[in-house]
Design an enzyme around this catalytic site. Structure first.
Site, PDB file in Angstrom:
ATOM      1  N   LYS A  22       0.701  -1.382   0.192  1.00 51.08           N
ATOM      2  CA  LYS A  22       0.074   0.070   0.170  1.00 51.08           C
ATOM      3  C   LYS A  22       0.734   1.209   0.081  1.00 51.08           C
ATOM      4  CE  LYS A  22      -0.212  -0.004   5.181  1.00 51.08           C
ATOM      5  NZ  LYS A  22      -1.079  -0.465   6.132  1.00 51.08           N
TER       6      LYS A  22
ATOM      7  N   ARG B  37     -10.996   0.192  14.533  1.00 56.62           N
ATOM      8  CA  ARG B  37     -10.993   0.836  13.238  1.00 56.62           C
ATOM      9  C   ARG B  37     -11.818   0.275  12.437  1.00 56.62           C
ATOM     10  NH1 ARG B  37      -5.039   1.546  10.544  1.00 56.62           N
ATOM     11  NH2 ARG B  37      -5.498  -0.790  10.161  1.00 56.62           N
TER      12      ARG B  37
ATOM     13  N   HIS C 213      -6.557  -6.906  13.041  1.00 56.40           N
ATOM     14  CA  HIS C 213      -5.268  -6.379  13.065  1.00 56.40           C
ATOM     15  C   HIS C 213      -5.090  -5.599  14.417  1.00 56.40           C
ATOM     16  CE1 HIS C 213      -2.376  -3.644  11.093  1.00 56.40           C
ATOM     17  NE2 HIS C 213      -2.930  -2.398  11.389  1.00 56.40           N
TER      18      HIS C 213
ATOM     19  N   MET D  37      11.297  24.646   1.235  1.00 50.93           N
ATOM     20  CA  MET D  37      10.400  23.929   0.271  1.00 50.93           C
ATOM     21  C   MET D  37      11.518  23.158  -0.622  1.00 50.93           C
ATOM     22  SD  MET D  37       7.698  25.159  -1.974  1.00 50.93           S
ATOM     23  CE  MET D  37       6.591  25.818  -1.012  1.00 50.93           C
ATOM     24  N   ASP D  38      12.640  23.787  -1.365  1.00 47.56           N
ATOM     25  CA  ASP D  38      13.188  23.223  -1.966  1.00 47.56           C
ATOM     26  C   ASP D  38      14.785  22.873  -1.753  1.00 47.56           C
ATOM     27  OD1 ASP D  38      10.913  23.141  -3.763  1.00 47.56           O
ATOM     28  OD2 ASP D  38      11.548  25.152  -4.528  1.00 47.56           O
TER      29      ASP D  38
END
Ligand SMILES: *Cc1c(COP(=O)(O)O)cnc(C)c1O
Length: 383
Positions: free
Chosen positions: A38, A136, A165, A323-324
């Site tokens: 996933k 859940r 789970h 950010m970069d």
């Protein structure tokens, strides 16, 4: 484009397969494996990892949401795929069309799915989930029998498994998981008494697989360990011990996150670095700029807390992560050049920075660091 971005993630599918091989040896031949891929295989690339898992011979693939299952089908993966997060009633047509399996917890979804499967002339495998304490997904134990009986009577559905789970398999306190295992055992025997016997049972995630062998059932659902990381430090001695006992090399990190120095400069003592001047140089320093930032998934809260590897040595990250871009202090490392490789986590020379260590510094878990390695970061597959 021959060029790829300087900031990239190297993925060793060899390490991934080796980790799976280790698991097979540890588990023995009577326990199957659902490889959990996933969230783009925890950032490692769902298709390459699913393909590697299939080549290694696993029993099932675990996707998070239906889109992830469809993506694998469209790319030719024909093995059983379970949608671990279940589906909405309006997604049943896609589920049936692509021969995916889902977790079931409600009679309503079962009815809608059965109708659609009948319409498309297919039999769909479903996995009933019993809620043993995660609160859940899952049906409560007291409602399990009525849900199961109901599904047994619906056409075109085959109950392939009962699953649960664990909420706390990496907790110090073993009693929570032990209690969940006991509730699962009771749930199974409840079904058995009514003559309902299922081909599969599955409970264990990575932590339970190592710490609670009695939870192995017919199949386990490892995610993180396939990628060579451990959920919590509590697993370290356990896993080491098991590897030694089985004569296995340790599990190996599959992803290494790397960048390169785009600029080097001398900065005088007492200068503020990056936004808001959260770091002042204590001496004349050599500061390197890296083209990696929080938009690539490097948590901003690691500002002034992390280290990277340059020339096989540890260099502190300095100033606010942008950010970069990110700055590091390479004053104490000889012969650093622009273009030199920088390791955010992974190996360089004799040094290692682990994703677990980085996660700890960011007050999070390795799962989150791996999943957050951004879309902008190309994955380079080493085979
Ligand atoms: C993600 C997930 C797993 C895998 O957990 P790991 O701790 O990564 O091994 C197993 N089962 C379910 C239901 C999950 O959602």
């Amino acid at each position: 484009m021959a060029h790829h971005r300087a900031t990239h993630a190297e993925i060793s599918l060899k390490a991934f397969k080796q980790n799976l091989q280790n698991l097979k040896i540890i588990l023995g031949s009577s326990t199957g494996i659902m490889a959990v891929i996933k969230a783009d295989a925890y950032g490692h690339g769902a298709l390459p990892c699913a393909s590697a898992a299939v080549e290694s011979g696993i029993d099932y693939l675990g996707a998070g949401v239906i889109e992830e299952g469809i993506e694998l089908r469209k790319n030719g993966i024909e093995n059983p795929i379970l949608i671990l997060g279940s589906i909405f009633p309006d997604e049943v047509a896609d589920l049936v069309k692509h021969n995916l399996s889902t977790i079931l917890c409600t009679p309503h979804l079962a009815e809608v799915l059965s109708r659609e499967a009948k319409k498309q002339g297919k039999v769909i495998n479903v996995h009933i989930k019993v809620d043993t304490g995660m609160n859940r997904l899952g049906v409560l134990p007291e409602n399990l029998l009525s849900l199961t009986s109901k599904i047994c009577n619906l056409p075109n559905l085959k109950i392939e498994a009962l699953s649960t789970h664990f909420s706390s398999a990496d907790d110090e306190d073993l009693s929570i998981t032990n209690n969940q295992i006991e509730l699962f055992r009771k749930a199974l025997s409840q079904l058995k008494k009514k003559g309902i016997v299922l081909p599969l049972t599955h409970q264990a995630n990575t932590s339970a697989l190592f710490r609670f062998p009695e939870s192995h059932s017919k199949m386990v659902r490892p995610g993180l360990i396939l990628y060579g990381a451990l959920p919590s430090p509590i697993l370290n001695p356990v896993v080491q011990n098991i590897c030694q006992k089985n004569n296995l090399k340790n599990f190996e990190g599959v992803m290494q996150w790397k960048s390169k120095i785009i600029l080097l400069k001398s900065v005088k003592k007492g200068q503020g670095l990056s936004y808001s001047r959260k770091y002042l140089t204590e001496k004349d320093s050599i500061i390197a700029t890296l083209p990696i930032g929080y938009a690539d998934g490097l948590p901003r809260r690691l500002s002034n807390k992390m280290e990277v590897l340059v020339k096989g040595k540890r260099a502190p990250q300095v100033g606010t992560i942008c950010m970069d871009m990110t700055l590091i202090d390479v004053t104490d490392i000889p012969d650093v050049q622009m273009g030199d490789e920088v390791v955010v986590f992974g190996k360089q020379g004799n040094e290692i920075i682990s994703v677990e260590g980085l996660a700890h510094k960011a007050s999070t878990i390795p799962y989150e660091i791996l999943c957050n390695v951004g879309k902008r970061v190309p994955r380079i597959y080493l085979s």
